[in-house]
Design a protein around this motif. Sequence first.
Motif, PDB file in Angstrom:
ATOM      1  N   MET B   1      -1.078   1.935   7.154  1.00  0.00           N
ATOM      2  CA  MET B   1      -1.865   2.625   6.144  1.00  0.00           C
ATOM      3  C   MET B   1      -0.914   3.385   5.216  1.00  0.00           C
ATOM      4  SD  MET B   1      -5.096   5.194   6.920  1.00  0.00           S
ATOM      5  CE  MET B   1      -6.044   3.988   7.846  1.00  0.00           C
ATOM      6  N   PRO B   2      -1.134   3.316   3.897  1.00  0.00           N
ATOM      7  CA  PRO B   2      -0.245   4.059   2.988  1.00  0.00           C
ATOM      8  C   PRO B   2      -0.252   5.542   3.363  1.00  0.00           C
ATOM      9  CG  PRO B   2      -1.806   2.694   1.749  1.00  0.00           C
ATOM     10  CD  PRO B   2      -2.216   2.631   3.187  1.00  0.00           C
ATOM     11  N   SER B   3       0.897   6.185   3.257  1.00  0.00           N
ATOM     12  CA  SER B   3       0.967   7.583   3.689  1.00  0.00           C
ATOM     13  C   SER B   3       0.174   8.510   2.769  1.00  0.00           C
ATOM     14  CB  SER B   3       2.429   8.037   3.782  1.00  0.00           C
ATOM     15  OG  SER B   3       3.120   7.628   2.631  1.00  0.00           O
ATOM     16  N   ASP B   4      -0.239   8.006   1.586  1.00  0.00           N
ATOM     17  CA  ASP B   4      -1.075   8.824   0.700  1.00  0.00           C
ATOM     18  C   ASP B   4      -2.558   8.480   0.844  1.00  0.00           C
ATOM     19  OD1 ASP B   4      -1.039   6.341  -0.437  1.00  0.00           O
ATOM     20  OD2 ASP B   4      -0.655   7.028  -2.484  1.00  0.00           O
ATOM     21  N   ALA B   5      -2.939   7.768   1.893  1.00  0.00           N
ATOM     22  CA  ALA B   5      -4.361   7.451   2.116  1.00  0.00           C
ATOM     23  C   ALA B   5      -5.136   8.748   2.360  1.00  0.00           C
ATOM     24  CB  ALA B   5      -4.511   6.519   3.315  1.00  0.00           C
ATOM     25  N   PRO B   6      -6.429   8.760   2.026  1.00  0.00           N
ATOM     26  CA  PRO B   6      -7.213   9.969   2.279  1.00  0.00           C
ATOM     27  C   PRO B   6      -7.192  10.341   3.767  1.00  0.00           C
ATOM     28  CG  PRO B   6      -8.459   8.400   0.927  1.00  0.00           C
ATOM     29  CD  PRO B   6      -7.212   7.697   1.377  1.00  0.00           C
ATOM     30  N   THR B   7      -7.116  11.633   4.037  1.00  0.00           N
ATOM     31  CA  THR B   7      -7.100  12.113   5.420  1.00  0.00           C
ATOM     32  C   THR B   7      -8.296  11.594   6.208  1.00  0.00           C
ATOM     33  OG1 THR B   7      -6.026  14.114   4.628  1.00  0.00           O
ATOM     34  CG2 THR B   7      -6.932  14.201   6.835  1.00  0.00           C
ATOM     35  N   ILE B   8      -9.459  11.517   5.550  1.00  0.00           N
ATOM     36  CA  ILE B   8     -10.667  11.077   6.247  1.00  0.00           C
ATOM     37  C   ILE B   8     -10.525   9.637   6.742  1.00  0.00           C
ATOM     38  CG2 ILE B   8     -11.853  10.296   4.139  1.00  0.00           C
ATOM     39  CD1 ILE B   8     -14.463  11.286   5.308  1.00  0.00           C
ATOM     40  N   LYS B   9      -9.801   8.793   5.957  1.00  0.00           N
ATOM     41  CA  LYS B   9      -9.602   7.394   6.332  1.00  0.00           C
ATOM     42  C   LYS B   9      -8.689   7.335   7.563  1.00  0.00           C
ATOM     43  CE  LYS B   9      -8.632   3.082   3.741  1.00  0.00           C
ATOM     44  NZ  LYS B   9      -8.442   2.642   2.328  1.00  0.00           N
ATOM     45  N   ASP B  27       8.308   2.218  -1.421  1.00  0.00           N
ATOM     46  CA  ASP B  27       9.499   1.494  -0.987  1.00  0.00           C
ATOM     47  C   ASP B  27       9.349   0.723   0.329  1.00  0.00           C
ATOM     48  OD1 ASP B  27      10.743   4.770  -0.407  1.00  0.00           O
ATOM     49  OD2 ASP B  27       9.696   3.478   1.000  1.00  0.00           O
ATOM     50  N   ALA B  28       8.104   0.374   0.693  1.00  0.00           N
ATOM     51  CA  ALA B  28       7.916  -0.434   1.897  1.00  0.00           C
ATOM     52  C   ALA B  28       6.937  -1.557   1.610  1.00  0.00           C
ATOM     53  CB  ALA B  28       7.411   0.437   3.045  1.00  0.00           C
ATOM     54  N   ASN B  29       7.100  -2.662   2.360  1.00  0.00           N
ATOM     55  CA  ASN B  29       6.259  -3.830   2.187  1.00  0.00           C
ATOM     56  C   ASN B  29       5.301  -3.910   3.370  1.00  0.00           C
ATOM     57  OD1 ASN B  29       5.245  -6.477   2.455  1.00  0.00           O
ATOM     58  ND2 ASN B  29       6.901  -7.263   1.153  1.00  0.00           N
ATOM     59  N   ARG B  30       4.015  -3.727   3.094  1.00  0.00           N
ATOM     60  CA  ARG B  30       3.073  -3.627   4.211  1.00  0.00           C
ATOM     61  C   ARG B  30       2.957  -4.944   4.959  1.00  0.00           C
ATOM     62  NH1 ARG B  30      -3.134  -3.007   1.904  1.00  0.00           N
ATOM     63  NH2 ARG B  30      -3.282  -5.054   0.941  1.00  0.00           N
ATOM     64  N   ALA B  31       3.112  -6.062   4.244  1.00  0.00           N
ATOM     65  CA  ALA B  31       3.023  -7.366   4.919  1.00  0.00           C
ATOM     66  C   ALA B  31       4.168  -7.524   5.923  1.00  0.00           C
ATOM     67  CB  ALA B  31       3.048  -8.490   3.890  1.00  0.00           C
ATOM     68  N   ALA B  32       5.358  -7.082   5.508  1.00  0.00           N
ATOM     69  CA  ALA B  32       6.513  -7.180   6.405  1.00  0.00           C
ATOM     70  C   ALA B  32       6.335  -6.258   7.610  1.00  0.00           C
ATOM     71  CB  ALA B  32       7.789  -6.822   5.639  1.00  0.00           C
ATOM     72  N   ASP B  35       3.888  -7.988   9.926  1.00  0.00           N
ATOM     73  CA  ASP B  35       4.510  -9.118  10.624  1.00  0.00           C
ATOM     74  C   ASP B  35       5.409  -8.636  11.760  1.00  0.00           C
ATOM     75  OD1 ASP B  35       3.237 -10.918   9.009  1.00  0.00           O
ATOM     76  OD2 ASP B  35       4.928 -11.166   7.617  1.00  0.00           O
ATOM     77  N   ASP B  36       6.121  -7.565  11.493  1.00  0.00           N
ATOM     78  CA  ASP B  36       7.015  -6.986  12.479  1.00  0.00           C
ATOM     79  C   ASP B  36       6.228  -6.492  13.703  1.00  0.00           C
ATOM     80  OD1 ASP B  36       9.659  -6.187  13.212  1.00  0.00           O
ATOM     81  OD2 ASP B  36       9.047  -4.100  12.840  1.00  0.00           O
ATOM     82  N   LEU B  37       5.093  -5.813  13.446  1.00  0.00           N
ATOM     83  CA  LEU B  37       4.249  -5.311  14.538  1.00  0.00           C
ATOM     84  C   LEU B  37       3.687  -6.465  15.359  1.00  0.00           C
ATOM     85  CD1 LEU B  37       2.236  -2.432  12.828  1.00  0.00           C
ATOM     86  CD2 LEU B  37       3.668  -2.229  14.872  1.00  0.00           C
ATOM     87  N   VAL B  38       3.230  -7.492  14.675  1.00  0.00           N
ATOM     88  CA  VAL B  38       2.665  -8.662  15.357  1.00  0.00           C
ATOM     89  C   VAL B  38       3.699  -9.242  16.323  1.00  0.00           C
ATOM     90  CG1 VAL B  38       2.003 -11.083  14.991  1.00  0.00           C
ATOM     91  CG2 VAL B  38       0.959  -9.273  13.596  1.00  0.00           C
ATOM     92  N   GLU B  39       4.928  -9.366  15.820  1.00  0.00           N
ATOM     93  CA  GLU B  39       6.040  -9.890  16.617  1.00  0.00           C
ATOM     94  C   GLU B  39       6.289  -9.000  17.834  1.00  0.00           C
ATOM     95  OE1 GLU B  39       9.788 -12.384  16.654  1.00  0.00           O
ATOM     96  OE2 GLU B  39       8.184 -12.364  15.169  1.00  0.00           O
ATOM     97  N   LYS B  40       6.389  -7.682  17.566  1.00  0.00           N
ATOM     98  CA  LYS B  40       6.762  -6.724  18.624  1.00  0.00           C
ATOM     99  C   LYS B  40       5.725  -6.587  19.723  1.00  0.00           C
ATOM    100  CE  LYS B  40       9.545  -3.388  16.424  1.00  0.00           C
ATOM    101  NZ  LYS B  40       9.376  -2.206  15.605  1.00  0.00           N
ATOM    102  N   ILE B  41       4.461  -6.446  19.344  1.00  0.00           N
ATOM    103  CA  ILE B  41       3.440  -6.121  20.366  1.00  0.00           C
ATOM    104  C   ILE B  41       2.491  -7.280  20.642  1.00  0.00           C
ATOM    105  CG2 ILE B  41       3.568  -3.642  19.856  1.00  0.00           C
ATOM    106  CD1 ILE B  41       1.007  -3.855  18.282  1.00  0.00           C
ATOM    107  N   GLY B  42       2.747  -8.433  20.037  1.00  0.00           N
ATOM    108  CA  GLY B  42       1.899  -9.599  20.312  1.00  0.00           C
ATOM    109  C   GLY B  42       0.487  -9.431  19.791  1.00  0.00           C
ATOM    110  N   TYR B  49      -7.513  -9.845   2.905  1.00  0.00           N
ATOM    111  CA  TYR B  49      -8.321 -10.705   2.002  1.00  0.00           C
ATOM    112  C   TYR B  49      -7.946 -12.182   2.053  1.00  0.00           C
ATOM    113  CZ  TYR B  49      -4.218  -9.582  -0.834  1.00  0.00           C
ATOM    114  OH  TYR B  49      -2.938  -9.365  -1.248  1.00  0.00           O
ATOM    115  N   ASP B  50      -6.653 -12.521   2.255  1.00  0.00           N
ATOM    116  CA  ASP B  50      -6.255 -13.920   2.092  1.00  0.00           C
ATOM    117  C   ASP B  50      -6.414 -14.730   3.356  1.00  0.00           C
ATOM    118  OD1 ASP B  50      -5.792 -15.214  -0.226  1.00  0.00           O
ATOM    119  OD2 ASP B  50      -3.661 -14.694  -0.394  1.00  0.00           O
ATOM    120  N   ASP B  51      -7.655 -14.916   3.755  1.00  0.00           N
ATOM    121  CA  ASP B  51      -7.976 -15.610   5.004  1.00  0.00           C
ATOM    122  C   ASP B  51      -9.411 -16.138   4.891  1.00  0.00           C
ATOM    123  OD1 ASP B  51      -7.293 -15.618   8.240  1.00  0.00           O
ATOM    124  OD2 ASP B  51      -9.427 -15.337   7.797  1.00  0.00           O
TER     125      ASP B  51
END
Lengths: 229, 229
Positions: B1-9, B27-32, B35-42, B49-51
Motif C-alpha cells: 500500500m502506498p505510504s500516503d494511503a489514507p489511514t482509514i484504508k 521511488d518504488a515499483n509496487r509490481a516488483a 512479485d518479491d513477496l509472492v516469491e518469498k512467502i509463496g 485490474y490486469d486479470d
Amino acid sequence: MPSDAPTIKLENTRADGATVVPYNRADANRAAIADDLVEKIGATLVPPYDDPFVIAGQGTVGQEFAQQAAAIEIALDAFLAPCSGGGLIAGCALALSAANPATKIYSVEPTGFDDTAQSLTAGVRTQIDPSAPSICDALLLEIPGALTFPINKELLTGGLVVSDADAQRAMAVLFQEFKIVAEPSGATALAAVLDGRIDTRGKSIGVVVSGGNVDPAAFLRHIEAAISV
Amino acid sequence: MPSDAPTIKLENTRADGATVVPYNRADANRAAIADDLVEKIGATLVPPYDDPFVIAGQGTVGQEFAQQAAAIEIALDAFLAPCSGGGLIAGCALALSAANPATKIYSVEPTGFDDTAQSLTAGVRTQIDPSAPSICDALLLEIPGALTFPINKELLTGGLVVSDADAQRAMAVLFQEFKIVAEPSGATALAAVLDGRIDTRGKSIGVVVSGGNVDPAAFLRHIEAAISV
C-alpha cells in the motif's frame, strides 16, 4: 423548524421550495405556531407522527424490511428504530408484526428524552422533564403521541436508551464501515446494537438508520469524538 | 500500500487481518514488491485490474446495473465509472454492452492521470508523465492495462477527465444529498455528470460511486472546499 436545527436541514428545506418559520424550542410551542399558520394561510397540516396516514407512511420502512427479509429467507429476530413521537416505530411495528409476530421490536431514544421507554414501563403515556440537552436534535420530545403510544404499548418489546457518546460511536462506525452519513438521532438504533443492549449473537437484526441532517463541521466533531475515545 | 494511503484504508485492511507492506510511490515499483513477496512467502498474486477473473468480478457492478435497470424497465443511455488501470470500467462495459449495446460507456479519470482518455483518442496504450499530483489517490496510474485497454478501446464511447475541485464538489453533493461517504477517487464519475461533460437531460444515466477510504479530517476539508466555492 427549531432555530437550532442544522443549517443543512434549513437550506435543503428552503431549496425544495419551502418557506421556513424558525422558532425557539425553549419558549415557543410548535403545535400552536403550526395551527396559527394553517388558520392564516389556509394550509393543510401534516403532523410529524400523530396521524394514521403518517404512521402508515412511516410504516413502509418496516414493510420493506419484512419484504427484503423474506426475499433472502430470514426471519428477523429483532428490529430497532429511532423514536421521538413514536410514529416511525409504530408504523414499522404494525408492518413487521403482521409479517412475523415473533420479531422483537424496540424503540431507541437518547438519554434524558426516554418518554417512550418510561411510558412502556409504566403502561401509560408519561410526560418527562429533561434535565439536560442531547445532540440528538430530532428526538427531543417529552411525551409519546396519543395515537402512536397505544400501538407501541401493544407491539413493542421495550424501549432502549442510548447516550450521546453511544450515538457518536455509531456515527463513526457508519462513516468508517458502511460509508453512510447519519445525524446523531439517525444513528441511535445502531448505537443500541453496538452497545450490546440486546442479544445479537447468531440473530438477524433489522436496524433503521434514518436522518442525515448534519452540518459538515458537526459531523467531523462527532466522528472525532468517537474515534479519540 | 502506498505510504500516503489514507489511514482509514490502512487500519481497515489491518483490521481484516492483513499484513500491510508500505512503499513510497515516488521511488518504488509496487509490481516488483508484490512479485518479491509472492516469491518469498509463496503467496498468490491478485492483480488489481490486469486479470480476466478480476475484470469479470469488477464487471458484476455493471451486471447489477443492467439487472436493476431492466427491473424498473429503463434502458441506460449512458454509464460512467472511475478509471485507474481500467478493470472496473472494462468489466462493466462487457456486462452492459451485452445487456444493451446502445448504452454509451465512459471512463472517468482525474486531471493529469488521463492515460485511458489519451489512449482511447490515440487508439493505442499511451504512457503519460504526470506533472502534478491529484487528491484522487486511488487513480494515479500512468498507462492502461494490457488486458483492460483492448476491451475499453472496443466498448467505450470515450474517456472523461475531471479536476480535483470537480471531485470535491461531487463529494459534497454525495454528503449533502445522498448521505454517502465517498473518497475523491470514488466521486469522479458523479463529478463528470455534475460538471455537464455528457448530455443528461431526459436521459437515464448509471454512475458508479466506488471508494470511501477517506480520513474524517480530509473528508471535512474536501466538503468545505466545495461548499466555500
